[in-house]
Design a protein around this motif. Sequence first.
Motif, short mmCIF file in Angstrom:
data_model
loop_
_atom_site.label_atom_id
_atom_site.label_comp_id
_atom_site.label_asym_id
_atom_site.label_seq_id
_atom_site.Cartn_x
_atom_site.Cartn_y
_atom_site.Cartn_z
N THR A 83 6.13 14.68 11.99
CA THR A 83 6.87 13.89 11.00
C THR A 83 8.31 13.75 11.19
O THR A 83 9.04 13.08 11.30
N LEU A 86 9.39 12.22 14.40
CA LEU A 86 9.54 10.68 14.16
C LEU A 86 10.83 10.25 13.40
O LEU A 86 11.67 9.23 13.67
N VAL A 97 10.54 3.41 12.90
CA VAL A 97 9.25 4.06 12.69
C VAL A 97 8.68 3.52 11.34
O VAL A 97 9.29 3.63 10.11
N THR A 102 3.73 6.68 11.18
CA THR A 102 3.52 8.06 10.84
C THR A 102 2.43 8.58 10.39
O THR A 102 1.92 9.65 10.59
N GLN A 106 0.46 11.75 11.85
CA GLN A 106 0.00 12.78 11.17
C GLN A 106 -1.67 13.06 11.18
O GLN A 106 -2.03 14.12 11.49
#
Length: 194
Positions: A83, A86, A97, A102, A106
Motif C-alpha cells: 500500500t 502504491l 492509483v 490497491t 493487498q
Amino acid sequence: MNGDQNLHRPQARPADSNQAVEEPVGTGPGSGVSPARQDFPGSVGGTDGAVPGRPVLAGRCVWAGEAYDVTPGVIGDARRFVTGFLAQLQEDGWIEVSPRLTEIAQLVVSELVTNARKYAPGPCAVEVELSGPVLEITVSDTSPVLPLVLPADPARVGGHGLEIVTALCEDFAAQRDPSGKRIKVRVSVGPAAG
C-alpha cells in the motif's frame, strides 16, 4: 523487518536488471527528456498521459522490495508495504492509483504471504514493480514446493485463495529457485483494474 517497517521509496532501475539504480525516481541522468522517452498509459496529468517534467523512459521500471520473518504480523506488514509503494507511486506522479488496484494488490500479497507463512520454513520477501502498464508482485519463500491452483469448486471448504488470485491477475507464474520458490503475478494498473 516486522514491526518496525521501513517503507523504501520506489527506485528506478533498468527493466531487465536485478540491480536497483541508487537514484530516487525522477532524478539523475536518465530523468531528462530523451529519445527513449515513452508516454506511460495511466500516468497522472497531461492530455497524452505524461507527467510534465517526469518522462517514463523505455526500458525503465520502478521497484521496491522488503524481506520478512514469517511471524504472525507478517501479513499486515506486507500489505502496508505494498500500500505504501502504491501511495508513493501516486504521490510521485507515476500513475493514478485506483482504490480497486490497491484492494487487488493487498489481497494478492495477503494470500501469497499467508501461503509462505503456512508452508515455508523460513523468511519470505515481497517485491513490487511498476513495469509498463502492469504492477508485478513477487513473493519468494524457502519452500521448493510449487503451489497448486485448484479448479473452481464451490462445494470445497478452503483452498480458494490462489483461485481468487489467478482470477484477479493477468498472469500467475511460480518457479523454483536456489533458495526455494518465487511466485510472480501481474496486475493491470489501467482502467481494467480500477
